[in-house]
Design a protein around this motif. Structure first.
Motif, PDB file in Angstrom:
ATOM      1  N   GLU A  27      -1.037  -9.005   3.003  1.00  0.00           N
ATOM      2  CA  GLU A  27      -2.128  -8.261   3.614  1.00  0.00           C
ATOM      3  C   GLU A  27      -2.286  -8.589   5.103  1.00  0.00           C
ATOM      4  O   GLU A  27      -2.572  -7.713   5.918  1.00  0.00           O
ATOM      5  N   VAL A  28      -2.061  -9.852   5.462  1.00  0.00           N
ATOM      6  CA  VAL A  28      -2.217 -10.245   6.866  1.00  0.00           C
ATOM      7  C   VAL A  28      -1.135  -9.617   7.741  1.00  0.00           C
ATOM      8  O   VAL A  28      -1.421  -9.126   8.834  1.00  0.00           O
ATOM      9  N   VAL A  29       0.124  -9.618   7.280  1.00  0.00           N
ATOM     10  CA  VAL A  29       1.196  -9.095   8.130  1.00  0.00           C
ATOM     11  C   VAL A  29       1.041  -7.597   8.375  1.00  0.00           C
ATOM     12  O   VAL A  29       1.538  -7.065   9.372  1.00  0.00           O
ATOM     13  N   GLN A  30       0.303  -6.906   7.506  1.00  0.00           N
ATOM     14  CA  GLN A  30       0.091  -5.472   7.716  1.00  0.00           C
ATOM     15  C   GLN A  30      -0.885  -5.178   8.857  1.00  0.00           C
ATOM     16  O   GLN A  30      -1.018  -4.023   9.266  1.00  0.00           O
ATOM     17  N   THR A  31      -1.540  -6.210   9.369  1.00  0.00           N
ATOM     18  CA  THR A  31      -2.411  -5.999  10.525  1.00  0.00           C
ATOM     19  C   THR A  31      -1.599  -5.848  11.806  1.00  0.00           C
ATOM     20  O   THR A  31      -2.146  -5.451  12.841  1.00  0.00           O
ATOM     21  N   VAL A  32      -0.314  -6.151  11.744  1.00  0.00           N
ATOM     22  CA  VAL A  32       0.559  -5.997  12.912  1.00  0.00           C
ATOM     23  C   VAL A  32       0.868  -4.514  13.098  1.00  0.00           C
ATOM     24  O   VAL A  32       1.163  -3.799  12.140  1.00  0.00           O
ATOM     25  N   SER A  33       0.804  -4.058  14.320  1.00  0.00           N
ATOM     26  CA  SER A  33       1.091  -2.660  14.630  1.00  0.00           C
ATOM     27  C   SER A  33       2.501  -2.292  14.163  1.00  0.00           C
ATOM     28  O   SER A  33       3.476  -2.982  14.488  1.00  0.00           O
ATOM     29  N   GLY A  34       2.607  -1.230  13.377  1.00  0.00           N
ATOM     30  CA  GLY A  34       3.909  -0.767  12.920  1.00  0.00           C
ATOM     31  C   GLY A  34       4.382  -1.376  11.615  1.00  0.00           C
ATOM     32  O   GLY A  34       5.454  -1.017  11.111  1.00  0.00           O
ATOM     33  N   ASP A  54      -1.580 -15.861  -5.267  1.00  0.00           N
ATOM     34  CA  ASP A  54      -2.544 -15.372  -4.277  1.00  0.00           C
ATOM     35  C   ASP A  54      -2.049 -15.560  -2.845  1.00  0.00           C
ATOM     36  O   ASP A  54      -2.384 -14.769  -1.959  1.00  0.00           O
ATOM     37  N   ASP A  55      -1.255 -16.615  -2.613  1.00  0.00           N
ATOM     38  CA  ASP A  55      -0.764 -16.875  -1.264  1.00  0.00           C
ATOM     39  C   ASP A  55       0.142 -15.751  -0.790  1.00  0.00           C
ATOM     40  O   ASP A  55       0.039 -15.277   0.341  1.00  0.00           O
ATOM     41  N   GLU A  56       1.052 -15.296  -1.669  1.00  0.00           N
ATOM     42  CA  GLU A  56       1.929 -14.182  -1.313  1.00  0.00           C
ATOM     43  C   GLU A  56       1.116 -12.930  -0.998  1.00  0.00           C
ATOM     44  O   GLU A  56       1.404 -12.207  -0.049  1.00  0.00           O
ATOM     45  N   ARG A  57       0.103 -12.681  -1.809  1.00  0.00           N
ATOM     46  CA  ARG A  57      -0.727 -11.501  -1.577  1.00  0.00           C
ATOM     47  C   ARG A  57      -1.450 -11.593  -0.235  1.00  0.00           C
ATOM     48  O   ARG A  57      -1.533 -10.615   0.508  1.00  0.00           O
ATOM     49  N   GLU A  58      -1.962 -12.763   0.079  1.00  0.00           N
ATOM     50  CA  GLU A  58      -2.682 -12.927   1.344  1.00  0.00           C
ATOM     51  C   GLU A  58      -1.763 -12.682   2.536  1.00  0.00           C
ATOM     52  O   GLU A  58      -2.135 -12.000   3.494  1.00  0.00           O
TER      53      GLU A  58
END
Length: 202
Positions: free
Chosen positions: A72-79, A65-69
């Protein structure tokens, strides 16, 4: 959202695996390290994230679950899209990314294919305080070269290649990749060896 899948591994490819769930073969994209842990015919369970686009539904799988989290979080970065997010986890562990962001280690972030200097700066800026603190201590140092070589050979054998073929593939890339690097590059060496072998069996 599909939070996890569990079933029989039907096939392991260079960048994805097919897992049978309830009679349906689901294509799950994952990092080389995660794929190396899967065995055709064996049962497996992966934490997953479903990325929905207008013309596609793409499932990404993770060891926990940690890898998945983090994915998902890093995709909030523009680009940063799902493919780049997966590449980040192919090069760094979740805690490795946390340390790179917290320490503003741009060089570590730029080791990910597709991330340049400006992209690394943007990641540090936009992810500050969002990834949390590392849950494990930093690596004591680079693993011995022979240990890294053995890890890659073992992973290739697990994917269906003979020991000799795996040794030859690693030997063909070891000079340009293995020495001297940290444990994070084991996945990079594995990817290079898989390219040399022409893909994943199974």
């Amino acid at each position: 959202m599909i939070a996890s899948v569990r079933g029989t591994v039907l096939a392991v490819r260079l960048d994805a695996a097919v897992i049978e769930v309830g009679g349906v073969g689901m294509l799950v994209h994952a990092t080389p390290t995660t794929l190396a842990s899967l065995r055709p015919g064996a049962s497996a369970q992966l934490a997953t994230s479903l990325v929905v686009r207008e013309d596609s539904l793409t499932l990404f799988g993770f060891a926990d679950d940690d890898e998945r989290e983090v994915f998902e979080v890093v995709q909030t970065v523009s680009g940063v899209g799902p493919r780049l997010a997966l590449a980040m986890l192919a090069v760094h562990s979740p805690d490795g990314l946390r340390r790179a962001v917290a320490g503003e280690d741009l060089a570590a972030l730029k080791r990910v294919p597709g991330i340049g200097h400006k992209g690394a700066q943007r990641i540090v800026l936009e992810l500050a305080d969002r990834l949390g603190v590392p849950t494990s201590a930093p690596d004591a140092g680079p693993a011995p070269q022979d240990d890294r070589r053995s890890q890659v050979i073992d992973a290739l054998v697990g994917l269906g290649w003979t020991t000799r073929a795996a040794q030859d593939a690693v030997a063909s890339v070891v000079g340009g990749v293995i020495a001297p690097v940290s444990g994070d590059e084991v996945a990079e060496v594995l990817r290079a060896a898989l390219r040399a072998l022409g893909g994943v069996r199974g």
